[in-house]
Design a protein around this motif. Structure first.
Motif: not given
Length: 162
Positions: A81-84, A101-110, A114-118, A125-129
């Protein structure tokens, strides 16, 4: 194509995720100074940088201020929501955004950027994003690695005048 905005989590990205406390209530975080070059490279390309973190500490505010980070959002429960909201303000879409991002709170944004880094230290389960391959762990300069990968060697050489 370069991102128009770079966003980052802090704990587990700029730090190793550890939090250090003493008996008098002081808290410490260890930052890798290498990550400051990531902010510098982004700024040289006129790409703003923002921090979005669920924590709220003076430590992060001081680091953000020292590196002249453009946006700082602390105590954030909904990073997407903040990013939007920020994208609306800047007249860009989430596909124009790079986020690490690296954890649960980052999943929805990742999932939306367009560019998702982990970092390599994140749970599988976060790395796959992640769609930008990274080899470093949080606290080892992974933010810099992320920025270098998304801007590419040609732009990096321009910045460094190599």
């Amino acid at each position: 194509m370069l991102p128009k905005l770079i966003l980052t989590d802090i704990d587990g990205v700029w730090t190793d995720g550890g939090m250090y406390y003493d008996q008098t209530g002081n808290e410490w975080k260890k930052f890798n100074t290498s990550d400051s070059a990531g902010v510098l490279f982004a700024h040289r390309l006129n790409i703003p940088v923002g921090i979005i973190t669920g924590e709220e500490t003076h430590i992060v505010a001081r680091r953000s201020n020292k590196l002249r980070v453009d946006y700082l959002f602390q105590n954030t429960k909904d990073k997407l929501a903040v990013a939007q909201s920020l994208c609306e303000e800047l007249h860009i879409t989430l596909k124009d955004v790079a986020f690490i991002g690296d954890d649960l709170g980052d999943i929805n944004l990742l999932k939306q950027v367009g560019f998702a880094g982990v970092p390599a230290s994140a749970p599988d389960y976060v790395k796959v994003l992640g769609n930008v391959p990274l080899s470093k762990k949080g606290g080892e300069g992974v933010f810099r690695e992320f920025v270098e990968k998304i801007i590419g060697s040609e732009k990096l050489n321009e910045i460094l005048q190599i």
